[in-house]
Motif scaffolding. Structure first.
Motif, PDB file in Angstrom:
ATOM      1  N   TRP A  20     -47.738  64.583-102.519  1.00  0.00           N
ATOM      2  CA  TRP A  20     -47.637  64.204-101.264  1.00  0.00           C
ATOM      3  C   TRP A  20     -46.325  64.694-100.532  1.00  0.00           C
ATOM      4  O   TRP A  20     -45.897  64.417 -99.028  1.00  0.00           O
ATOM      5  CB  TRP A  20     -48.163  62.931-100.743  1.00  0.00           C
ATOM      6  CG  TRP A  20     -47.612  61.676-101.698  1.00  0.00           C
ATOM      7  CD1 TRP A  20     -47.653  61.387-102.686  1.00  0.00           C
ATOM      8  CD2 TRP A  20     -46.358  61.406-100.791  1.00  0.00           C
ATOM      9  NE1 TRP A  20     -46.454  60.291-103.268  1.00  0.00           N
ATOM     10  CE2 TRP A  20     -46.284  60.014-101.763  1.00  0.00           C
ATOM     11  CE3 TRP A  20     -45.804  61.238 -99.978  1.00  0.00           C
ATOM     12  CZ2 TRP A  20     -44.677  59.164-101.767  1.00  0.00           C
ATOM     13  CZ3 TRP A  20     -44.651  60.389 -99.617  1.00  0.00           C
ATOM     14  CH2 TRP A  20     -44.270  58.773-100.291  1.00  0.00           C
ATOM     15  N   SER A  21     -44.963  64.154-101.449  1.00  0.00           N
ATOM     16  CA  SER A  21     -43.852  64.536-100.447  1.00  0.00           C
ATOM     17  C   SER A  21     -43.427  66.050-100.593  1.00  0.00           C
ATOM     18  O   SER A  21     -42.200  65.977-100.124  1.00  0.00           O
ATOM     19  CB  SER A  21     -42.862  63.887-101.747  1.00  0.00           C
ATOM     20  OG  SER A  21     -42.468  63.599-102.822  1.00  0.00           O
ATOM     21  N   ASP A  22     -44.347  66.971-101.088  1.00  0.00           N
ATOM     22  CA  ASP A  22     -44.033  68.492-101.897  1.00  0.00           C
ATOM     23  C   ASP A  22     -43.298  68.539 -99.295  1.00  0.00           C
ATOM     24  O   ASP A  22     -44.571  68.449 -98.867  1.00  0.00           O
ATOM     25  CB  ASP A  22     -44.890  69.072-101.754  1.00  0.00           C
ATOM     26  CG  ASP A  22     -44.891  69.446-103.015  1.00  0.00           C
ATOM     27  OD1 ASP A  22     -43.603  68.411-104.040  1.00  0.00           O
ATOM     28  OD2 ASP A  22     -44.945  69.444-104.181  1.00  0.00           O
ATOM     29  N   PRO A  23     -42.503  69.644 -99.443  1.00  0.00           N
ATOM     30  CA  PRO A  23     -42.279  69.892 -97.727  1.00  0.00           C
ATOM     31  C   PRO A  23     -43.474  70.354 -97.487  1.00  0.00           C
ATOM     32  O   PRO A  23     -43.995  71.450 -98.775  1.00  0.00           O
ATOM     33  CB  PRO A  23     -41.634  70.653 -98.171  1.00  0.00           C
ATOM     34  CG  PRO A  23     -41.058  70.900 -99.617  1.00  0.00           C
ATOM     35  CD  PRO A  23     -41.422  69.866-100.115  1.00  0.00           C
ATOM     36  N   LYS A  24     -43.432  70.734 -96.112  1.00  0.00           N
ATOM     37  CA  LYS A  24     -44.677  71.708 -95.983  1.00  0.00           C
ATOM     38  C   LYS A  24     -44.161  73.140 -96.375  1.00  0.00           C
ATOM     39  O   LYS A  24     -43.015  73.894 -95.585  1.00  0.00           O
ATOM     40  CB  LYS A  24     -45.001  71.563 -94.287  1.00  0.00           C
ATOM     41  CG  LYS A  24     -45.737  70.086 -93.860  1.00  0.00           C
ATOM     42  CD  LYS A  24     -45.696  70.488 -92.677  1.00  0.00           C
ATOM     43  CE  LYS A  24     -46.261  68.926 -91.808  1.00  0.00           C
ATOM     44  NZ  LYS A  24     -45.572  67.854 -91.648  1.00  0.00           N
ATOM     45  N   ASN A  25     -45.079  73.995 -95.871  1.00  0.00           N
ATOM     46  CA  ASN A  25     -45.317  74.871 -96.465  1.00  0.00           C
ATOM     47  C   ASN A  25     -45.378  75.785 -95.154  1.00  0.00           C
ATOM     48  O   ASN A  25     -46.380  76.915 -94.787  1.00  0.00           O
ATOM     49  CB  ASN A  25     -46.252  75.875 -97.591  1.00  0.00           C
ATOM     50  CG  ASN A  25     -46.690  77.563 -98.015  1.00  0.00           C
ATOM     51  OD1 ASN A  25     -44.861  77.427 -97.861  1.00  0.00           O
ATOM     52  ND2 ASN A  25     -47.455  78.274 -98.460  1.00  0.00           N
TER      53      ASN A  25
END
Length: 42
Positions: free
Chosen positions: A3-8
């Motif tokens: 959930w902490s991944d940056p938006k693509n």
């Protein structure tokens, strides 16, 4: 995917370039149609 991944999402410059290329392609397509119409009239 965490959930902490940056938006693509592409960076701003890339989005602007894509929008410009889309406009250039549209203008080229319209110019091609107009040219065929003019050639067809002669």
């Amino acid at each position: 995917m965490l959930w902490s991944d940056p938006k693509n999402e592409p960076p701003e410059e890339l989005r602007q370039t894509q929008a410009m290329m889309r406009r250039v392609g549209l203008v080229l397509a319209l110019a091609m149609v107009l040219a065929m119409f003019v050639v067809g009239l002669h």
